[in-house]
Design an enzyme around this catalytic site. Structure first.
Site, PDB file in Angstrom:
ATOM      1  CG  ASP A 102      -2.079  -0.977   1.167  1.00 54.03           C
ATOM      2  OD1 ASP A 102      -2.125  -1.663   0.198  1.00 54.03           O
ATOM      3  OD2 ASP A 102      -2.514  -1.215   1.957  1.00 54.03           O
ATOM      4  CG  HIS A 110      -6.890  -1.370  -1.836  1.00 57.62           C
ATOM      5  ND1 HIS A 110      -5.701  -1.438  -1.139  1.00 57.62           N
ATOM      6  CD2 HIS A 110      -7.273  -0.048  -1.602  1.00 57.62           C
ATOM      7  CE1 HIS A 110      -5.582  -0.582  -0.122  1.00 57.62           C
ATOM      8  NE2 HIS A 110      -6.430   0.496  -0.463  1.00 57.62           N
ATOM      9  CG  ASP A 151      -4.677  -5.489  -3.795  1.00 57.49           C
ATOM     10  OD1 ASP A 151      -5.605  -4.961  -3.376  1.00 57.49           O
ATOM     11  OD2 ASP A 151      -3.561  -5.434  -3.004  1.00 57.49           O
ATOM     12  CB  CYS A 203      -1.969  -6.517   1.359  1.00 61.88           C
ATOM     13  SG  CYS A 203      -3.419  -6.471   0.750  1.00 61.88           S
TER      14      CYS A 203
END
Lengths: 697, 697
Positions: free
Chosen positions: A386, A505, A507, A679
Site C-alpha cells: 500500500d 482496493h 487488488d 498486500c
C-alpha cells in the site's frame, strides 16, 4: 525551412555581420537604396551563395541577369556553406544604379563571417549526442520519433547524504534532484548530455554574446551543470534552472564543444507536459551601452521520462517482505517461494522505534478502515503493497527503478524508502493537499500487461485504479495521484469501481498472471458465483457437512451446507458478484479482453457493519506472482477427501497454464487485519523490453 | 462496440434484469451450470435476439444447432430492439443437459425488461439536441467533428445584480457563473441543453436508481439546472456542479424527457483541458440495505468554448474611447473617424471619484514605467487598450462578446467593465498571484488575421504576445495569462521580443491592416531604417532644414539634417531596427508571411535612461483600424512643400490598398505619456464567420 534573418545595409559605411551555418540572410535591398536608384547589381565572394528572389522565382547568382529592378518583393538571400577562417573573410557588394545605366549611384558592402552554432542532444535516442538534421525543436512519439529524453534525477548518488540523513528528514530531501551540486560521477551519468558546438573564428565568440537559456515556465523542472574544460567533479557548477534562466557561455579558445549535463527535477504532471526546451542565442552588441540583440537561436527539446509501472507478467528481480512480530511463518513461506522462483528476498526488519509511531499515526484512522492492513494501525503489520509502488524510468543512456511513495504516509513513512534509496534507485513522493483515503493506497493501483484495444496498442499495459461512483459517498484516489498517473501518458489509467469493498482496493478482486498462450496473460477475478457453484457441486456430491477453517484456533467452522443455507450471505454475494461483473465489463472493454482471457477464482465476501465487502475467507486473487510461481492466500476451504476443495479448484484452473500454486497461510497475520499476501509483499520487476518512446500514446 | 454487461444466472430461482436498448447482455452460462451438465440449450421470446459465441464464431439463434457444448469460451449474448411494454415481458430460458441427452438436468430463467436510457446534447453542433449514433463520450475537432459545446456563462442576465452592484464589489462577482440560480430566461439561453431520455415501463424507473453525475475533477467547472416539468423560472434548481457530484433523477410518470441546462464556469486553462463529461447511471438495488450496483452508464462530453480574439481585419462594431480632461480634441477626432467608418462610439466618461484612486494606485508603479500610458498614473488618461481585450465565445446555440480583463488592475479596475457587462456581454478576469509587469497589459496582446503556415491552417489567426529574453532581466507577460491564452488552443500564441521597448508592447512596433489582395491583410512594422532612408532622400532633395514638430508648443524642433547628424540617435535606431528585424523573422516564420505581406512604416525611436526604446515622434503603427479607415497618430514630421513628409509616405504606402488615412493629434494627450491612438482606444469587432470547432488545432 531554414532560419532566416533580415540584415540592414548602408551605403555610407560597410556593414559586418555573422551568418550561422544552415541559416539564410535576407538583405534589405530597398532600405539602403539611394533616392534615385531603380536597379541593383549584387556580387559575392566565392564562399557566399547569393540568390535573387524576383517575382517569386529564386535565381542563384551568377546568372545571365546582371541588374535587377529595385521592385517591392525583390529579395536577396545569402547562405554560406563553409566556416570562416577569419572574421569578415567573405563579402557581398550591392551596387545601385539610376536611370542612367553607367556608374553606380551608391554601393553597400557587407562583410560576412560564417560560424557554426548548434545545441545538440541525443535526439536520435541511441545514447549518444550527434549533430542531426531532424527538427530538434519538436519531440515526436513512435518507432520513427525523435527528440531527446531526460530522467528525473531522483536517486541518491551522494554517499554522504545517505549516511548522514537522519530519520527526521524526509527522504525526498535526499534525492539528487534536490541539490544543485554534482556529488559523484555516478550522479553525472544519470543526466543527459547537451552539447553546444561553436566553430568559427574565436574572436567572433568573444565579441558576441552567447547565451544558453531556458523558458521561464520550464526553469523549475531542470538543472544544468557545466564543468568547462575540466573533468574534476568540483569544477561542475549549476548554471541553469530554478532561478537561473540564462547562462552566458564563453567558448574557450581551443574547444569547439561545451558539454552541459541536464537533470530532470519533476515528473510530468497536470500542469507540466514533460517537454522542456533549451535555447542557445547569439547576441550582437551594436554599441557599448546598448542592449544586445538576438541574431540566432538554436533550440533543443527534451521530454521527461515518465514513471512506468511493471505488471505481474514481468520477471521478478527482488521481493520485499516486512518482518514483524508473529509473522515469522509468513516471512519463511514467502522466502521459500522466492527461492523457488530464484528471486532474492529483502526482509525489512522492524526498527525499535516503530511500534510507537505506528500507533500514534493510527489514531487518525480510527473509525474508518482505510487501507489494506489498515487495522494494522493497532498491530505491527507493515502494508508494503500500500505504501509504495515500484516502477522505473528509462532514457536511452540510463534506466533505474523508482519507487513511488503513496500519500498515505502512515507508519511506513520513511522506512522502506530509506533502506532502498541509493545510487540508481530513485524515489518520488506524491504529496497531496487533500485528505487521503484508503483508495490512495497503492493496493488500489495496479497495471495490466500489454494489451491492444480495438487496434489501439498499449505496449506497457494500462494502469488500473479503484474508485467510487459519486452516488456512494465518494472515496476516490487523491486527484493529485490520479493526475500524476494520467500525466505519465504511457499507461493510460482505467478507473474501476472498488468502493463497494471495505478497504476498496482493486487488488481485492483482480490479479494478472502469466500464461503461455493467447495474450500472454490471464485476468483473475474473484467470483462469488463460481464459489457458490463449487460448493453446491460438493454438496450434491455428498460433502455438505465438510467444514471450513480446519486447524485455525478459535475460528468458527461453518459447513458447506451452512454456507449455502445462509440467505443473507447469498444475497450479499449476489451483490458483490454484480459489482465485480460491472468491473469485468469495464476491463473487457478497456483492455480488449475476451471471456477466454478471464479466469473466475472462487471467493466469498461478507458485509461489514456498513454493508461494505470484506473477504469471507483469505482472498485468493490477492496473490504474489513471481514468474510462474504463485503465492496464494491459503483459503482454508472445506476438506473433501482430505483436500481443500478451493485449493483443488484453483490448482485445476491455473496449473494447466504451467503455473505452480503455493498456498500461504496468512490468516491471522494478514487476512484478519483485512489484508492478504499481495498486500504484505512488494516486488521489484524487470523493466519492459519495449522502450516507452517507441509507443504513440 | 456495444456496451456489454455480464449477467449471472441461477437454476434455483428465476433472475430478472434490465436490458438497455443498444447494449448487450453476456450470460454467465458456466456459472449457473449444474455439476453434471455438459451442454446447454438456449431459447428466447421473440423480442430477444440471442447469439451463441462458440469457438469465436457468433451464431444467431434459432440455428440448426440446438445443443451447445458447455465449453470455456462459449458465450451467450442477448440484445433487444424494442422497448418493453411491461416489466419482464420477454424471457430467455437456458436448459442444461448431462451425458444422458434426454431430460434437462437444470434450467435457468431470465426475465428481461428493455428500456431506453440516453443522455444527449447538441453533439451534432446544429443548435438542437437529438439522439445520435456518434460516440458521445468523445469530442473531435474539425469540419467532420462531433461533440457538444458549453459556454462560460460570464455575462450578467440578472438586472438586480447589475443595478445593485456597488463599486466595492469586483465585477467578476456579478457574472451569471458565480451564482447557482437561474435569474432569467435569458440566463437559460446561455446554457446548453442536456436531455435525459427514459423510455420503458415506468415502474422500472421507480424500482431502479437513476443518477446523473459528473466527475469529481470536472465538478467545479460546470453548473447544471433542472426545472422538472415546470417552465416557471423559480422551479429551476441547481442540481449538479461544485460540491454536488450526483443528482438522483426521478423520471416522472408521463414524461420521457428530462431537460437539464448546463452552464460553464471556467475557461480552459493549464490544468483544465476544457472537456467535461456527464454521466447517467442506472443502478440496481438487489436487496434493501445493500448498496446499489451500477448496471448501465451513458456519457456525454462537452467542450468549453474558448475565448477568441478578433483581429483588425474584422469589421468594427463599437469603438470605445475614454473622455478625460484635456483630451476633447482626441475624442472628437476618434468620433469623427468612427462616424466615417459607420461605427458607433462609446465614450466612457471619467467618474468623479476617479482621479483620487488613480493616483493612489499609481504609487505602486513609480519608478518603473509599466504600461502604455503608464505615466498616466499621474494624469487622467485611461489606457483602454491595456486594461481589457475584447473577444467572444461561441456555441452553436449562442454567441456573445466577452471582455478579458488584464491582471494589471490599476486605475480602470472596475470602470469600463461595469458599464459594459450585461445580458450577452461577458467578462473574464485573469487573476495572477505573480507580480504583474507592463508586459501584462493587453497592448502587448494582439492577434493576427487568419494565416496558413506551411500548410497548417490558423483560420482564427494567431495570438501575438511580447516577451523578453531571459538575458534581459525578464519582463514577461504573467505565466497565468500566457497559460490561459495557450489553453484556448484555437489561436496558438507566438512570443515576440518586445522587452527592448520601455513600455514593451507589441503594438508599439506592429499592426495589421486589411488589404484587398494576397492574404487579405498587410503586416505593418515600424521601421527606423525606412525612416532614415526617407529623411536622407529629403535631405538630398534639399530639404535638410525642414523641421519636425511644427505647431507643438514648447517642443524642440529638430531639422532633418540635425536628426541625420545625431550619431547617438542613428546608433540607437540601428539597434531598434535589429530588434524589429528579429521580430520580422519570427513573424515571417510563424505566420507564413512573405516580404510582400509586410509594409515598413517610417518610425524613429530614442533611448530612455535605461537604454530602452520610446517613440521619437508619435508611433504611427499604433493606429486604430476601423475597416478601411485608419486613425494614425499624427507624426508631426518635417514639412516639405507644406506637407508632412512622413504622412505623405504613409499615405503613399497605404492608400493604394484602398485605405483612408486620418492622422490624429495625440501628441500631448497620449504620445507624451508613452501611449498612442491604439492604446487610448478599444474596438469590439464582428466575430469570425468561421466557427472555431471546425478547425483542427
Amino acid at each position: 525551412m531554414a532560419q532566416q534573418r533580415r540584415v540592414q545595409l548602408c551605403t555610407q559605411r560597410p556593414t559586418s555581420t555573422v551568418c550561422v551555418l544552415g541559416t539564410e540572410l535576407s538583405l534589405d535591398i530597398q532600405g539602403s537604396a539611394p533616392k534615385d536608384a531603380i536597379a541593383f547589381h549584387v556580387q559575392g565572394t566565392p564562399g557566399v551563395k547569393v540568390y535573387v528572389v524576383h517575382e517569386t522565382q529564386s535565381v542563384k547568382l551568377p546568372s545571365s541577369v546582371t541588374r535587377w529592378p529595385l521592385a517591392t518583393g525583390t529579395e536577396v538571400l545569402l547562405t554560406m556553406e563553409a566556416i570562416s577562417k577569419d572574421v569578415g573573410d567573405e563579402k557581398v557588394r550591392i551596387s545601385y544604379f539610376g536611370e542612367a545605366s553607367g556608374v553606380p549611384v551608391g554601393r553597400a558592402m557587407l562583410y560576412l563571417t560564417c560560424v557554426d552554432i548548434s545545441l545538440d542532444a541525443d535526439t536520435g535516442r541511441n545514447g549518444s549526442v550527434s549533430k542531426t538534421l531532424v527538427d530538434k525543436a519538436t519531440w515526436t512519439w513512435g518507432p520513427d520519433g525523435h527528440g531527446a529524453i531526460l530522467l528525473v534525477n531522483c536517486d541518491c548518488d551522494d554517499p554522504k547524504s545517505r549516511l548522514m540523513g537522519d530519520s527526521s528528514e524526509p527522504q525526498s530531501q535526499l534525492t539528487d534532484n534536490r541539490d544543485t551540486v554534482v556529488c559523484s560521477y555516478e550522479d553525472l551519468k544519470d543526466m543527459s548530455q547537451m552539447v553546444l558546438r561553436t566553430r568559427g573564428p574565436r574572436t567572433i565568440f568573444t565579441g558576441h554574446g552567447l547565451v544558453l537559456h531556458v523558458n521561464f515556465s520550464d526553469a523549475d523542472k531542470v538543472g544544468v551543470f557545466y564543468g568547462g574544460n575540466s573533468i574534476a567533479l568540483e569544477e561542475y557548477k549549476h548554471v541553469l534552472g530554478g532561478e537561473k534562466l540564462a547562462y552566458a557561455v564563453k567558448p574557450s579558445q581551443h574547444q569547439e564543444e561545451s558539454i552541459f549535463y541536464v537533470e530532470g527535477l519533476a515528473f510530468p504532471d497536470v500542469s507540466f507536459s514533460g517537454l522542456v526546451a533549451f535555447h542557445v542565442t547569439l547576441l550582437e552588441s551594436p554599441e557599448k551601452g546598448l542592449l544586445e540583440t538576438p541574431i540566432f537561436t538554436d533550440t533543443v527539446v527534451f521530454r521527461m521520462a515518465p514513471w512506468i509501472m511493471t505488471p505481474n507478467t514481468l520477471a521478478p528481480l527482488e521481493v520485499f517482505v516486512c518482518s514483524v512480530k508473529d509473522n515469522e511463518d509468513f516471512v519463511a513461506a514467502v522466502s521459500a517461494l522466492a527461492e523457488e522462483a530464484k528471486c532474492p528476498v529483502t526482509i525489512c526488519p522492524l526498527p525499535e522505534n516503530r511500534n510507537d509511531r505506528w500507533i500514534q499515526v493510527g489514531d487518525v484512522g480510527l473509525g474508518t478502515p482505510s487501507g489494506c492492513g489498515s487495522t494494522a494501525l493497532l498491530f505491527p503489520l507493515l502494508p508494503l503493497q500500500d505504501e509504495v509502488e515500484f516502477g522505473y524510468v528509462q532514457a536511452p543512456h540510463k534506466m533505474f527503478p523508482v519507487v513511488l511513495d503513496s500519500p498515505r504516509d502512515r507508519g511506513l513513512k520513511d522506512f522502506p524508502v530509506r533502506s532502498i534509496l541509493g545510487p540508481d534507485f530513485g524515489y518520488v513522493a506524491q504529496e497531496t493537499p487533500e485528505n487521503t483515503s484508503s483508495l490512495d493506497s497503492f493496493g488500489n493501483l495496479e497495471v495490466s500487461p500489454p494489451v491492444t484495444v480495438r487496434s489501439k496498442e498499449y505496449p506497457l499495459g494500462r494502469i488500473l485504479i479503484g474508485s467510487s461512483f459519486p452516488r456512494f459517498g465518494g472515496r476516490r484516489m487523491a486527484k493529485a495521484v490520479r493526475n500524476f498517473l494520467a500525466a505519465q501518458r504511457v499507461q493510460a489509467p482505467v478507473e474501476l469501481f472498488s468502493d463497494w469493498l471495505q478497504v476498496g482496493h482493486v487488488d481485492e478482486f483482480l490479479s494478472f498472471i502469466p500464461a503461455p498462450d493467447r495474450k500472454g496473460f490471464r485476468l483473475l477475478l474473484a467470483s462469488p458465483s463460481a464459489c457458490y457453484q463449487l460448493l453446491r457441486e460438493k454438496q450434491e456430491m455428498g460433502y455438505g457437512e465438510a467444514t471450513m477453517f480446519q486447524g485455525l484456533h478459535g475460528v468458527p467452522k461453518p459447513s458447506i451446507s451452512e454456507i449455502l443455507g445462509n440467505e443473507a450471505l447469498r444475497k450479499f454475494n449476489a451483490y458483490a458478484q454484480s459489482c465485480i461483473s460491472w468491473n469485468r465489463d469495464i476491463l473487457k472493454r478497456e483492455l480488449g479482453l475476451a471471456e477466454q482471457d478471464i479466469i473466475d477464482i472462487p471467493q466469498l465476501f461478507q458485509a461489514d457493519h456498513q454493508a461494505r465487502a470484506v473477504a469471507y475467507f483469505p482472498d485468493m486473487v490477492n496473490m504474489l506472482v513471481l514468474g510462474r510461481h504463485l503465492g496464494i492466500p491459503k483459503p482454508f476451504g472445506p476438506l473433501v477427501d482430505g483436500q481443500c476443495c478451493l485449493e483443488e479448484r484453483v490448482r485445476a484452473l491455473l496449473q494447466p497454464l504451467g503455473l505452480s500454486c503455493t498456498f500461504i497461510n496468512d490468516y491471522f497475520s494478514y487476512h484478519k487485519l483485512a489484508g492478504e499476501v499481495h498486500c504484505g509483499t512488494n516486488v521489484r520487476r524487470k523493466p519492459f523490453a519495449f522502450k516507452w518512446w517507441r509507443m504513440v500514446p
